[in-house]
Design a protein around this motif. Structure first.
Motif, PDB file in Angstrom:
ATOM      1  N   ARG A   1       0.831  -1.210   0.000  1.00 33.96           N
ATOM      2  CA  ARG A   1       0.000   0.000   0.000  1.00 33.96           C
ATOM      3  C   ARG A   1       0.857   1.248   0.000  1.00 33.96           C
ATOM      4  NH1 ARG A   1      -3.676  -2.789   3.573  1.00 33.96           N
ATOM      5  NH2 ARG A   1      -2.526  -1.955   5.330  1.00 33.96           N
TER       6      ARG A   1
ATOM      7  N   ASP B   1      -7.363  -2.873   6.068  1.00 35.82           N
ATOM      8  CA  ASP B   1      -7.285  -3.925   5.053  1.00 35.82           C
ATOM      9  C   ASP B   1      -8.499  -3.893   4.128  1.00 35.82           C
ATOM     10  OD1 ASP B   1      -4.851  -4.826   5.959  1.00 35.82           O
ATOM     11  OD2 ASP B   1      -5.727  -6.319   7.306  1.00 35.82           O
TER      12      ASP B   1
ATOM     13  N   GLU C   1     -14.650   3.246  -1.718  1.00 37.68           N
ATOM     14  CA  GLU C   1     -13.674   3.048  -2.782  1.00 37.68           C
ATOM     15  C   GLU C   1     -14.146   3.709  -4.082  1.00 37.68           C
ATOM     16  OE1 GLU C   1     -10.515   1.258  -3.084  1.00 37.68           O
ATOM     17  OE2 GLU C   1     -10.631   1.808  -0.972  1.00 37.68           O
TER      18      GLU C   1
ATOM     19  N   ALA D   1     -10.991  -4.899  -0.588  1.00 39.42           N
ATOM     20  CA  ALA D   1      -9.631  -4.503  -0.213  1.00 39.42           C
ATOM     21  C   ALA D   1      -9.407  -3.032  -0.537  1.00 39.42           C
ATOM     22  CB  ALA D   1      -8.613  -5.371  -0.947  1.00 39.42           C
ATOM     23  N   SER D   2      -8.888  -2.292   0.416  1.00 36.62           N
ATOM     24  CA  SER D   2      -8.735  -0.847   0.256  1.00 36.62           C
ATOM     25  C   SER D   2      -7.726  -0.505  -0.831  1.00 36.62           C
ATOM     26  CB  SER D   2      -8.306  -0.210   1.583  1.00 36.62           C
ATOM     27  OG  SER D   2      -7.062  -0.734   1.998  1.00 36.62           O
TER      28      SER D   2
ATOM     29  N   LEU E   1      -7.719  -0.842  -3.963  1.00 32.74           N
ATOM     30  CA  LEU E   1      -7.432  -1.950  -4.876  1.00 32.74           C
ATOM     31  C   LEU E   1      -7.555  -1.524  -6.338  1.00 32.74           C
ATOM     32  CD1 LEU E   1      -6.847  -4.998  -5.158  1.00 32.74           C
ATOM     33  CD2 LEU E   1      -9.324  -5.362  -5.149  1.00 32.74           C
TER      34      LEU E   1
ATOM     35  N   VAL F   1      -0.644  -4.656  -7.266  1.00 33.39           N
ATOM     36  CA  VAL F   1      -2.032  -5.089  -7.151  1.00 33.39           C
ATOM     37  C   VAL F   1      -2.131  -6.596  -7.327  1.00 33.39           C
ATOM     38  CG1 VAL F   1      -4.304  -4.977  -8.228  1.00 33.39           C
ATOM     39  CG2 VAL F   1      -3.007  -2.896  -7.864  1.00 33.39           C
TER      40      VAL F   1
ATOM     41  N   ARG G   1      -1.113  -8.126  -4.092  1.00 34.31           N
ATOM     42  CA  ARG G   1      -2.142  -7.940  -3.067  1.00 34.31           C
ATOM     43  C   ARG G   1      -3.311  -8.882  -3.289  1.00 34.31           C
ATOM     44  NH1 ARG G   1      -4.402  -2.304  -2.133  1.00 34.31           N
ATOM     45  NH2 ARG G   1      -5.125  -3.323  -0.231  1.00 34.31           N
ATOM     46  N   LEU G   2      -3.680  -9.089  -4.540  1.00 32.62           N
ATOM     47  CA  LEU G   2      -4.767 -10.014  -4.845  1.00 32.62           C
ATOM     48  C   LEU G   2      -4.411 -11.433  -4.412  1.00 32.62           C
ATOM     49  CD1 LEU G   2      -5.832  -8.727  -8.374  1.00 32.62           C
ATOM     50  CD2 LEU G   2      -7.236  -8.697  -6.306  1.00 32.62           C
TER      51      LEU G   2
ATOM     52  N   HIS H   1     -10.236 -14.703  -6.810  1.00 27.51           N
ATOM     53  CA  HIS H   1     -10.109 -13.632  -7.797  1.00 27.51           C
ATOM     54  C   HIS H   1      -9.644 -14.193  -9.132  1.00 27.51           C
ATOM     55  CE1 HIS H   1      -5.731 -13.822  -7.142  1.00 27.51           C
ATOM     56  NE2 HIS H   1      -5.631 -13.159  -8.288  1.00 27.51           N
TER      57      HIS H   1
END
Length: 355
Positions: A172, A219, A226, A261-262, A264, A320, A323-324, A332
């Motif tokens: 992040r 998180d 968003e 998810a923040s 994202l 990203v 993070r995914l 995902h």
């Protein structure tokens, strides 16, 4: 679990063990020494004390093995000391049993475990060493292994969780400044040109910064927050381009407080702004978001700006993807289409937590 609760559980277990063993023996009155004694509260108290005494021997075997012998063999690898502790523990059990039977049970409670025929020392010792001690010794060993497995497994999970949190925080911290610096450059240009849109752009940036620095560190955030963040980013892009930025943001389904998810989606959008063509009405940047109880579909498509080359490369999309993998490991699907003229990213988040 806190240590005091573990101790209470052990005490409760042994208390139940003593009562559950003493009650049937009392009801059957199966001790030879009390065959001619009428059952009453005093007699049950004697049964309870005798059962407590013999359980104390079990406890000595169990905790001697668990606390002293097992750690020497399996943790510290001090085999000689382990054998010494084992011998000492057996000696303690022998002395404890002898003291209980001949120092308390017989003279105080009138209970004779041997019905007037005491065992010779050799049989007495062999009974404890060969039959009494090994079973309880193994129980202590088994408990030691079970407890250590649980502690190690829990420690591993905590380390993995800490590693995950640290990695997500690091990712992040990379994503946010990437977009921030581009936006500051746009506002600087507006200020330099003395544009009337500069105050509005600065206000939107302050709202985004507040979200990034305070809320975005969580998180997960509500999807509608968003989306609001994306809308501000699009508005800033239009302001920076003096209105010559053709961007369509289509939203369908339920855009509510479902967690996502923040920060994202911003990397996909920012990538389109950075590398795409924004000034052609026939080829606008298309941003599509659909949300329902099955998940989220997010799509960004832009025409490539072939005259723009970024020799430094970007870190947003790779972050990203990482993070995914961390947050949605099995939920995902990310598809990237990179043709000669267009670049398209399609993200599906399946079976989100609100469904």
């Amino acid at each position: 679990m806190k240590k005091k609760y573990i101790i209470l559980l052990h005490v409760a277990f042994w208390a139940v063990f003593i009562i559950s063993n003493s009650v049937p023996k009392f009801l059957a009155n199966n001790f030879f020494s009390y065959k001619h004694t009428a059952p009453d509260a005093v007699l049950y108290f004697k049964y309870l004390l005798i059962e407590f005494g013999y359980t104390l021997i079990l406890i000595s075997c169990f905790y001697g093995s668990y606390l002293f012998i097992a750690p020497q063999f399996f943790v510290h690898k001090r085999y000689v000391q382990g054998i010494v502790f084992m011998i000492l523990c057996m000696a303690l059990v022998i002395l404890l049993r002898y003291a209980l039977e001949y120092g308390f049970f017989l003279p105080v409670l009138g209970f004779d475990n041997y019905m007037g025929h005491p065992w010779p020392a050799k049989r007495y010792i062999s009974n404890i060493v060969l039959y009494y001690f090994p079973g309880n010794f193994m129980y202590g060993m088994a408990y030691f292994f079970a407890e250590n497995w649980y502690k190690n497994n829990r420690r591993h999970q905590e380390l993995q969780k800490e590693k995950l949190s640290t990695e997500l925080a690091f990712l992040r911290s990379q994503v946010n400044p990437h977009f921030l610096f581009n936006t500051i450059n746009d506002i600087y240009a507006l200020t330099y040109q003395k544009s009337d849109q500069a105050p509005e752009a600065l206000l939107k940036l302050s709202v985004m910064l507040r979200y990034m620095l305070r809320d975005g560190n969580e998180d997960f955030m509500p999807l509608n927050r968003e989306v609001e963040y994306l809308e501000n980013a699009i508005a800033l892009q239009r302001i920076g381009a003096k209105g010559v930025a053709y961007i369509n943001f289509t939203q369908e389904g339920y855009i509510g407080d479902q967690p996502v998810a923040s920060l994202l989606f911003i990397a996909f959008v920012e990538n389109a702004f950075k590398h795409g063509v924004l000034n052609e009405p026939a080829s606008p940047v298309e941003i599509y978001l659909h949300a329902d109880n099955l998940g989220i579909i997010f799509n960004v498509r832009n025409k490539k700006n072939k005259g723009l080359k970024d020799i430094r490369g970007g870190i947003g999309l790779s972050n990203v993807q990482r993070r995914l993998q961390l947050i949605y490991p099995d939920r995902h699907q990310l598809t990237v289409s990179d043709s000669a003229d267009f670049y398209e990213v399609n993200l599906i988040l399946k079976q989100n937590e609100w469904s």
